[in-house]
Design a protein around this motif. Structure first.
Motif, PDB file in Angstrom:
ATOM      1  N   VAL A   1      25.760  41.524  57.077  1.00  0.00           N
ATOM      2  CA  VAL A   1      26.123  42.918  56.845  1.00  0.00           C
ATOM      3  C   VAL A   1      26.762  43.390  58.144  1.00  0.00           C
ATOM      4  CG1 VAL A   1      24.262  43.338  55.178  1.00  0.00           C
ATOM      5  CG2 VAL A   1      23.873  43.808  57.608  1.00  0.00           C
ATOM      6  N   PRO A   2      27.525  44.481  58.125  1.00  0.00           N
ATOM      7  CA  PRO A   2      28.100  44.970  59.376  1.00  0.00           C
ATOM      8  C   PRO A   2      27.013  45.206  60.428  1.00  0.00           C
ATOM      9  CG  PRO A   2      29.077  46.096  57.513  1.00  0.00           C
ATOM     10  CD  PRO A   2      27.926  45.291  56.972  1.00  0.00           C
ATOM     11  N   ALA A   3      27.239  44.703  61.633  1.00  0.00           N
ATOM     12  CA  ALA A   3      26.215  44.756  62.685  1.00  0.00           C
ATOM     13  C   ALA A   3      25.749  46.176  62.969  1.00  0.00           C
ATOM     14  CB  ALA A   3      26.734  44.099  63.960  1.00  0.00           C
ATOM     15  N   LEU A   4      26.655  47.135  63.008  1.00  0.00           N
ATOM     16  CA  LEU A   4      26.247  48.506  63.337  1.00  0.00           C
ATOM     17  C   LEU A   4      25.484  49.192  62.209  1.00  0.00           C
ATOM     18  CD1 LEU A   4      29.269  49.760  65.451  1.00  0.00           C
ATOM     19  CD2 LEU A   4      26.949  49.233  66.223  1.00  0.00           C
ATOM     20  N   SER A   5      25.412  48.550  61.039  1.00  0.00           N
ATOM     21  CA  SER A   5      24.615  49.125  59.951  1.00  0.00           C
ATOM     22  C   SER A   5      23.149  48.722  60.052  1.00  0.00           C
ATOM     23  CB  SER A   5      25.172  48.695  58.587  1.00  0.00           C
ATOM     24  OG  SER A   5      24.889  47.325  58.330  1.00  0.00           O
ATOM     25  N   ARG A   6      22.827  47.798  60.967  1.00  0.00           N
ATOM     26  CA  ARG A   6      21.446  47.327  61.129  1.00  0.00           C
ATOM     27  C   ARG A   6      21.084  47.275  62.605  1.00  0.00           C
ATOM     28  NH1 ARG A   6      18.589  44.400  57.296  1.00  0.00           N
ATOM     29  NH2 ARG A   6      16.917  44.877  58.779  1.00  0.00           N
ATOM     30  N   LEU A   7      20.986  48.432  63.223  1.00  0.00           N
ATOM     31  CA  LEU A   7      20.661  48.496  64.653  1.00  0.00           C
ATOM     32  C   LEU A   7      19.298  47.889  64.959  1.00  0.00           C
ATOM     33  CD1 LEU A   7      22.040  52.040  65.514  1.00  0.00           C
ATOM     34  CD2 LEU A   7      23.142  49.811  65.843  1.00  0.00           C
ATOM     35  N   ASP A   8      18.405  47.845  63.978  1.00  0.00           N
ATOM     36  CA  ASP A   8      17.090  47.233  64.167  1.00  0.00           C
ATOM     37  C   ASP A   8      17.184  45.729  64.384  1.00  0.00           C
ATOM     38  OD1 ASP A   8      17.921  47.248  61.328  1.00  0.00           O
ATOM     39  OD2 ASP A   8      15.991  46.256  60.962  1.00  0.00           O
ATOM     40  N   LEU A   9      18.352  45.139  64.102  1.00  0.00           N
ATOM     41  CA  LEU A   9      18.543  43.705  64.287  1.00  0.00           C
ATOM     42  C   LEU A   9      19.341  43.377  65.551  1.00  0.00           C
ATOM     43  CD1 LEU A   9      19.279  42.546  60.626  1.00  0.00           C
ATOM     44  CD2 LEU A   9      17.117  42.427  61.900  1.00  0.00           C
ATOM     45  N   LEU A  10      19.486  44.379  66.435  1.00  0.00           N
ATOM     46  CA  LEU A  10      20.251  44.196  67.663  1.00  0.00           C
ATOM     47  C   LEU A  10      19.431  44.596  68.877  1.00  0.00           C
ATOM     48  CD1 LEU A  10      23.570  45.945  66.544  1.00  0.00           C
ATOM     49  CD2 LEU A  10      23.018  43.504  66.373  1.00  0.00           C
ATOM     50  N   ALA A  11      19.609  43.858  69.971  1.00  0.00           N
ATOM     51  CA  ALA A  11      19.028  44.299  71.239  1.00  0.00           C
ATOM     52  C   ALA A  11      19.712  45.608  71.623  1.00  0.00           C
ATOM     53  CB  ALA A  11      19.256  43.243  72.317  1.00  0.00           C
TER      54      ALA A  11
ATOM     55  N   THR B   1      16.042  36.105  80.692  1.00  0.00           N
ATOM     56  CA  THR B   1      15.634  37.166  79.766  1.00  0.00           C
ATOM     57  C   THR B   1      15.434  38.484  80.503  1.00  0.00           C
ATOM     58  OG1 THR B   1      13.318  36.460  79.916  1.00  0.00           O
ATOM     59  CG2 THR B   1      14.612  35.599  78.074  1.00  0.00           C
ATOM     60  N   GLY B   2      14.908  38.434  81.704  1.00  0.00           N
ATOM     61  CA  GLY B   2      14.700  39.661  82.476  1.00  0.00           C
ATOM     62  C   GLY B   2      15.998  40.338  82.871  1.00  0.00           C
ATOM     63  N   LEU B   3      16.950  39.560  83.378  1.00  0.00           N
ATOM     64  CA  LEU B   3      18.223  40.137  83.816  1.00  0.00           C
ATOM     65  C   LEU B   3      19.098  40.583  82.643  1.00  0.00           C
ATOM     66  CD1 LEU B   3      19.173  37.722  86.743  1.00  0.00           C
ATOM     67  CD2 LEU B   3      18.412  40.106  86.921  1.00  0.00           C
ATOM     68  N   SER B   4      19.010  39.878  81.529  1.00  0.00           N
ATOM     69  CA  SER B   4      19.833  40.228  80.369  1.00  0.00           C
ATOM     70  C   SER B   4      19.181  41.288  79.494  1.00  0.00           C
ATOM     71  CB  SER B   4      20.121  38.987  79.521  1.00  0.00           C
ATOM     72  OG  SER B   4      18.936  38.520  78.896  1.00  0.00           O
ATOM     73  N   ALA B   5      17.865  41.489  79.653  1.00  0.00           N
ATOM     74  CA  ALA B   5      17.087  42.375  78.776  1.00  0.00           C
ATOM     75  C   ALA B   5      17.189  41.914  77.320  1.00  0.00           C
ATOM     76  CB  ALA B   5      17.501  43.832  78.935  1.00  0.00           C
ATOM     77  N   MET B   6      17.203  40.582  77.141  1.00  0.00           N
ATOM     78  CA  MET B   6      17.283  39.985  75.812  1.00  0.00           C
ATOM     79  C   MET B   6      16.187  38.945  75.669  1.00  0.00           C
ATOM     80  SD  MET B   6      21.375  39.557  75.337  1.00  0.00           S
ATOM     81  CE  MET B   6      22.485  40.865  75.861  1.00  0.00           C
ATOM     82  N   GLU B   7      15.945  38.549  74.423  1.00  0.00           N
ATOM     83  CA  GLU B   7      14.911  37.559  74.149  1.00  0.00           C
ATOM     84  C   GLU B   7      15.483  36.152  74.227  1.00  0.00           C
ATOM     85  OE1 GLU B   7      13.307  38.571  70.303  1.00  0.00           O
ATOM     86  OE2 GLU B   7      12.576  40.515  71.018  1.00  0.00           O
ATOM     87  N   PHE B   8      14.662  35.218  74.742  1.00  0.00           N
ATOM     88  CA  PHE B   8      15.066  33.823  74.803  1.00  0.00           C
ATOM     89  C   PHE B   8      15.293  33.315  73.384  1.00  0.00           C
ATOM     90  CE2 PHE B   8      14.454  29.237  75.305  1.00  0.00           C
ATOM     91  CZ  PHE B   8      15.348  29.003  76.331  1.00  0.00           C
TER      92      PHE B   8
ATOM     93  N   GLY C   1      20.679  39.140  70.784  1.00  0.00           N
ATOM     94  CA  GLY C   1      19.875  39.741  71.833  1.00  0.00           C
ATOM     95  C   GLY C   1      18.388  39.688  71.510  1.00  0.00           C
ATOM     96  N   ILE C   2      18.072  39.457  70.232  1.00  0.00           N
ATOM     97  CA  ILE C   2      16.682  39.311  69.792  1.00  0.00           C
ATOM     98  C   ILE C   2      16.576  38.053  68.934  1.00  0.00           C
ATOM     99  CG2 ILE C   2      16.167  41.778  69.947  1.00  0.00           C
ATOM    100  CD1 ILE C   2      16.478  41.951  66.907  1.00  0.00           C
ATOM    101  N   ARG C   3      15.347  37.563  68.761  1.00  0.00           N
ATOM    102  CA  ARG C   3      15.145  36.301  68.042  1.00  0.00           C
ATOM    103  C   ARG C   3      15.232  36.431  66.527  1.00  0.00           C
ATOM    104  NH1 ARG C   3      13.351  31.884  70.728  1.00  0.00           N
ATOM    105  NH2 ARG C   3      12.323  31.073  68.877  1.00  0.00           N
ATOM    106  N   LYS C   4      15.076  37.616  65.978  1.00  0.00           N
ATOM    107  CA  LYS C   4      14.990  37.724  64.519  1.00  0.00           C
ATOM    108  C   LYS C   4      16.336  37.942  63.833  1.00  0.00           C
ATOM    109  CE  LYS C   4      13.931  42.631  63.910  1.00  0.00           C
ATOM    110  NZ  LYS C   4      13.022  43.556  63.247  1.00  0.00           N
ATOM    111  N   SER C   5      17.434  37.749  64.559  1.00  0.00           N
ATOM    112  CA  SER C   5      18.744  37.894  63.928  1.00  0.00           C
ATOM    113  C   SER C   5      19.799  37.111  64.690  1.00  0.00           C
ATOM    114  CB  SER C   5      19.141  39.365  63.853  1.00  0.00           C
ATOM    115  OG  SER C   5      19.289  39.908  65.144  1.00  0.00           O
ATOM    116  N   LYS C   6      20.931  36.944  64.050  1.00  0.00           N
ATOM    117  CA  LYS C   6      22.100  36.298  64.654  1.00  0.00           C
ATOM    118  C   LYS C   6      23.327  37.118  64.295  1.00  0.00           C
ATOM    119  CE  LYS C   6      20.135  32.515  66.272  1.00  0.00           C
ATOM    120  NZ  LYS C   6      20.074  32.228  67.698  1.00  0.00           N
ATOM    121  N   LEU C   7      24.324  37.043  65.162  1.00  0.00           N
ATOM    122  CA  LEU C   7      25.617  37.658  64.902  1.00  0.00           C
ATOM    123  C   LEU C   7      26.575  36.587  64.411  1.00  0.00           C
ATOM    124  CD1 LEU C   7      26.022  39.858  68.113  1.00  0.00           C
ATOM    125  CD2 LEU C   7      25.219  40.589  65.858  1.00  0.00           C
TER     126      LEU C   7
END
Length: 182
Positions: A12-22, A115-122, A151-157
């Motif tokens: 789905v369009p990425a900006l329609s699911r902000l909960d799936l983005l860091a 992960t600390g510097l990027s503020a993202m999940e491994f 940016g998070i583990r529960k989704s991909k772009l």
């Protein structure tokens, strides 16, 4: 709008699911002129690592892209870059990256620093929203569709490879990826 089908994944369009983005990924996409060409798909976080994603969702390895963070020092100043290579290649840290960063030795950042510097999940680190140069293997830019972290583990772009080459800090780097034998 970005509605892509890749293997068993439909976006789905990425900006329609902000909960799936860091947060940094969402912030970047809000200001990215081509954000409408970026899709997101929810996945099981247990399958976030690239090989596990490929197996769980019946994906061709050619569409999968790894993003790794590398660093080196020159005159006491750390130089960091994100490197994007297809799953079928490894990052040539000892040659291509070392020369590009102009350092004596380059290495992968340890997981906690990356992960600390990027503020993202491994397992979910994405080049979208990172403050460093993004070095791309030429093959990444040629992909019709590329699967990368969100940016998070529960989704991909999922997005066309040419968009990755158009990121503000992107640089195509000849020889960045070395084909994995076997």
């Amino acid at each position: 709008m970005a509605n892509y089908l890749l293997g068993a994944l439909e976006t789905v369009p990425a900006l329609s699911r902000l909960d799936l983005l860091a947060p940094s990924t969402a912030d970047f996409l809000r200001g990215f002129a081509a954000a409408d060409r970026v899709g997101v798909v929810e996945i099981d976080p247990e399958f976030s690592d690239t090989a596990a994603t490929r197996d769980a969702y019946a994906l061709a390895p050619e569409a999968l892209v790894n993003c790794v963070i590398v660093a080196g020092k020159r005159e006491g100043i750390e130089r960091i870059a994100a490197c994007l290579v297809p799953f079928t290649k490894r990052v040539d840290v000892n040659n291509a990256v070392k020369r590009r960063l102009d350092v004596r030795k380059a290495s992968f950042l340890p997981q906690d620093r990356a992960t600390g510097l990027s503020a993202m999940e491994f397992g979910g680190i994405t080049p979208l929203g990172l403050p460093w140069p993004v070095l791309l293997d030429e093959a990444v830019a040629e992909l019709p569709l590329a699967l990368i972290g969100s940016g998070i583990r529960k989704s991909k772009l999922i997005l066309p490879g040419d968009l990755l080459a158009r990121l503000p800090q992107a640089e195509l780097l000849a020889g960045l990826g070395v084909r994995i034998s076997g």
